[in-house]
Design an enzyme around this catalytic site. Structure first.
Site, PDB file in Angstrom:
ATOM      1  N   HIS A 103       5.361  -0.292  -9.402  1.00 31.72           N
ATOM      2  CA  HIS A 103       5.032  -1.415 -10.289  1.00 31.72           C
ATOM      3  C   HIS A 103       5.261  -0.919 -11.714  1.00 31.72           C
ATOM      4  O   HIS A 103       5.063   0.273 -11.986  1.00 31.72           O
ATOM      5  CB  HIS A 103       3.557  -1.803 -10.222  1.00 31.72           C
ATOM      6  CG  HIS A 103       3.029  -2.184  -8.882  1.00 31.72           C
ATOM      7  ND1 HIS A 103       2.643  -1.285  -7.942  1.00 31.72           N
ATOM      8  CD2 HIS A 103       2.773  -3.416  -8.351  1.00 31.72           C
ATOM      9  CE1 HIS A 103       2.186  -1.916  -6.867  1.00 31.72           C
ATOM     10  NE2 HIS A 103       2.251  -3.215  -7.083  1.00 31.72           N
ATOM     11  N   ASP A 106       2.517   1.254 -12.943  1.00 33.67           N
ATOM     12  CA  ASP A 106       2.319   2.580 -12.331  1.00 33.67           C
ATOM     13  C   ASP A 106       3.008   3.656 -13.155  1.00 33.67           C
ATOM     14  O   ASP A 106       2.516   4.781 -13.237  1.00 33.67           O
ATOM     15  CB  ASP A 106       2.954   2.683 -10.931  1.00 33.67           C
ATOM     16  CG  ASP A 106       2.457   1.638  -9.972  1.00 33.67           C
ATOM     17  OD1 ASP A 106       1.316   1.197 -10.121  1.00 33.67           O
ATOM     18  OD2 ASP A 106       3.236   1.255  -9.064  1.00 33.67           O
ATOM     19  N   GLU A 270       4.094  -6.261   5.472  1.00 35.73           N
ATOM     20  CA  GLU A 270       3.177  -5.114   5.486  1.00 35.73           C
ATOM     21  C   GLU A 270       2.262  -5.225   6.708  1.00 35.73           C
ATOM     22  O   GLU A 270       1.618  -6.251   6.933  1.00 35.73           O
ATOM     23  CB  GLU A 270       2.360  -5.093   4.191  1.00 35.73           C
ATOM     24  CG  GLU A 270       1.352  -3.952   4.184  1.00 35.73           C
ATOM     25  CD  GLU A 270       0.810  -3.631   2.800  1.00 35.73           C
ATOM     26  OE1 GLU A 270       1.551  -3.757   1.808  1.00 35.73           O
ATOM     27  OE2 GLU A 270      -0.367  -3.245   2.708  1.00 35.73           O
ATOM     28  N   HIS A 273      -1.300  -6.338   6.135  1.00 37.26           N
ATOM     29  CA  HIS A 273      -1.422  -7.731   5.690  1.00 37.26           C
ATOM     30  C   HIS A 273      -1.309  -8.665   6.898  1.00 37.26           C
ATOM     31  O   HIS A 273      -2.008  -9.672   6.981  1.00 37.26           O
ATOM     32  CB  HIS A 273      -0.336  -8.078   4.673  1.00 37.26           C
ATOM     33  CG  HIS A 273      -0.453  -7.322   3.380  1.00 37.26           C
ATOM     34  ND1 HIS A 273       0.429  -7.484   2.340  1.00 37.26           N
ATOM     35  CD2 HIS A 273      -1.361  -6.397   2.962  1.00 37.26           C
ATOM     36  CE1 HIS A 273       0.077  -6.714   1.323  1.00 37.26           C
ATOM     37  NE2 HIS A 273      -0.998  -6.031   1.691  1.00 37.26           N
ATOM     38  N   ASP A 311      -4.990   0.170   4.082  1.00 40.45           N
ATOM     39  CA  ASP A 311      -3.765   0.902   3.716  1.00 40.45           C
ATOM     40  C   ASP A 311      -3.738   2.325   4.271  1.00 40.45           C
ATOM     41  O   ASP A 311      -3.508   3.293   3.536  1.00 40.45           O
ATOM     42  CB  ASP A 311      -3.609   0.971   2.177  1.00 40.45           C
ATOM     43  CG  ASP A 311      -3.067  -0.319   1.581  1.00 40.45           C
ATOM     44  OD1 ASP A 311      -2.514  -1.140   2.322  1.00 40.45           O
ATOM     45  OD2 ASP A 311      -3.188  -0.500   0.353  1.00 40.45           O
TER      46      ASP A 311
HETATM   47  C1  XUL Z   1      -1.198  -5.026  -2.093  1.00 41.58           C
HETATM   48  C2  XUL Z   1       0.150  -4.514  -1.819  1.00 41.58           C
HETATM   49  C3  XUL Z   1       0.969  -4.197  -3.024  1.00 41.58           C
HETATM   50  C4  XUL Z   1       2.403  -4.559  -2.896  1.00 41.58           C
HETATM   51  C5  XUL Z   1       3.194  -4.385  -4.160  1.00 41.58           C
HETATM   52  O1  XUL Z   1      -1.946  -5.252  -0.974  1.00 41.58           O
HETATM   53  O2  XUL Z   1       0.536  -4.331  -0.691  1.00 41.58           O
HETATM   54  O3  XUL Z   1       0.817  -2.850  -3.303  1.00 41.58           O
HETATM   55  O4  XUL Z   1       3.031  -3.852  -1.886  1.00 41.58           O
HETATM   56  O5  XUL Z   1       2.669  -5.096  -5.219  1.00 41.58           O
HETATM   57 CO    CO Z   2       2.361  -3.671   0.082  1.00 41.47          CO
END
Ligand code: XUL
Ligand code: CO
Length: 440
Positions: A103, A106, A270, A273, A311
């Site tokens: 990002h 970051d 992800e 997610h 995560d």
């Molecule tokens: C948040 C997430 C982020 C994205 C990038 O849950 O996964 O880190 O991957 O903004």
């Molecule tokens: Co992500």
């Protein structure tokens, strides 16, 4: 000038095979090994997530940072940014990973004004460019953090205040330019705080219209500056907002289609997610894939007992196998890759734990790739699935698929043929066979 070393004592990580007892060696990930006509390295396209691996601190809502990193020593935040970038490339090369993701916030902290922030960015981007050139490591994707700064408390593109929308636009403009400069292969939108807490104060239709307008502007600007990276949207159902607009693959695809944006975007799926949305990882991968929109993967895992985004590093071979089965089924991720959007547990405080965690995750995907390839080669699932739908290959089924029959024809068919026979789905048999492949 003496080159700084941030991971002294750690040498380039090598493949030593499944019998190795060395925690700092690959057991299954052998970058050069060929699987289905391509090297593992080309299949897997591993990437490091700058925000967790380099910027993570181990802090949680209940306690202070636990990871004291040698690149965070200076009192000057810009020096820290540079040291972090140097340490990052040392980490990428020692681990032998070809890609990274970041990002904007970051890689360096914001200044007082947009001009100041962008000047800082320019400096650190030129360092990244130099290090990419020196090492051959590439940028898988970059993105804008439009959720941490308090100005984004009510969202970015879906903020009720147009002033904030404009700020977000200025931020994405800069990051598209950075993507162009650094040769990013993709650009990601994860909808940080694009969602809502309560309908009592929310005009959902207007917010979604604004989000689509914002994405359209990004597509237009990319075309204008000739940024060729693939745009990706990363679905997530909740956290930080109660209801995130990009809930899951199906929701994002229908949103993109409603606004005529589907040809410009693919999805970055992800694992954690998908599970937060009440799906399996492979469900969301499959929904994206059957719609031709599976572009990249944030490779991690959640915890079935916890309802938030933990995560964790992927280690479950069943999951990596199913993921690689879908990815191989669509002949790879194209410009996408497997980005470890994963962080150490707070108590994993040794510097070498960063290596160990990534090694395990890379091994888990390497194994997943090999097993998935065997499943494809032996047509274990595809033959069963083909046969399961074979009633559509001839007779009434073929006519249904060709659109040649109506409800009256179906009634005639039933009057003539009566009750259908029960057919087993053979789920347990297939689960047993998968276990045979997993154990080898
Ligand atoms: C948040 C997430 C982020 C994205 C990038 O849950 O996964 O880190 O991957 O903004
Ligand atoms: Co992500």
């Amino acid at each position: 000038m003496v080159k700084k070393e941030f991971f002294p004592g750690i040498k380039k990580i090598r493949f030593e095979g499944p019998k190795s007892k060395n925690p700092l060696a690959f057991k299954w990930y052998n970058p050069k090994e060929e699987v289905a006509g391509k090297s593992m390295r080309e299949h897997l396209r591993f990437s490091i997530a700058y925000w967790h691996t380099m910027k993570g601190s181990g802090a949680d809502p209940f306690g202070a940072p636990t990871w004291m990193r040698p690149w965070n020593k200076s009192n000057n935040p810009l020096r820290i940014a540079e040291d972090t970038m140097l340490a990052a490339f040392e980490f990428f090369t020692k681990l032998g990973v070809d890609y990274y993701c970041f990002h904007d916030r970051d890689i360096c902290p914001e200044g007082e004004t947009l001009i100041e922030t962008n000047k800082r960015l320019d400096k650190i981007i030129s360092l990244a460019k130099k290090l990419q050139k020196d090492t051959g490591v590439k940028l898988l994707w970059n993105t804008s953090n439009m959720f941490s700064n308090p100005r984004f408390a009510h969202g970015a593109a879906t903020n009720p205040d147009a002033h904030v929308f404009a700020y977000a636009g200025a931020q994405v403009k800069k990051m598209l330019e950075a993507g162009l400069e650094l040769g990013a292969e993709n650009y990601v939108f994860w909808g940080g705080r694009e969602g809502y807490e309560t309908l009592l104060n929310t005009d959902m239709k207007r917010e979604l219209d604004h989000l689509a307008m914002f994405l359209r502007m990004a597509v237009d600007y990319a075309r204008e500056i000739k940024f060729k990276g693939q745009f990706l949207i990363e679905p997530k159902p909740k956290e930080p907002t109660k209801h995130q607009y990009d809930f899951d693959s199906a929701t994002v695809i229908s949103f993109l289609r409603k606004y005529g944006l589907e040809k410009y975007f693919k999805l970055n799926i992800e694992a954690n997610h998908a599970t937060l949305a009440g799906h399996t990882f492979e469900h969301d991968l499959a929904v994206a894939s059957i719609n031709g929109m599976l572009g990249s993967v944030d490779a991690n895992r959640g915890d079935l007992l916890l309802g938030w985004d933990t995560d964790q590093f992927p280690s479950d071979i069943y999951q990596t196998t199913m993921a690689m089965y879908i990815i191989l089924g669509q002949k790879g991720l194209g410009t996408g890759g497997l980005n470890f959007d994963a962080k150490l547990r707070r108590g994993s405080t040794d510097l070498e734990d960063l290596f160990i965690a990534h090694i395990g995750a890379m091994d888990a995907f390497a194994l997943g790739l090999k097993i998935a390839n065997e499943l494809h080669k032996d047509k274990v699932l595809s033959d069963v699935i083909k046969n399961r739908y074979s009633s559509y290959d001839t007779g009434i089924g073929a006519k249904i698929e060709a659109g040649m029959v109506d409800l009256k024809d179906l009634e005639v068919f039933i009057l003539k043929n009566g009750e259908p026979k029960q057919v087993s789905g053979k789920q347990e048999m297939l689960e047993n066979i998968i276990n045979q492949y997993l154990v080898g």
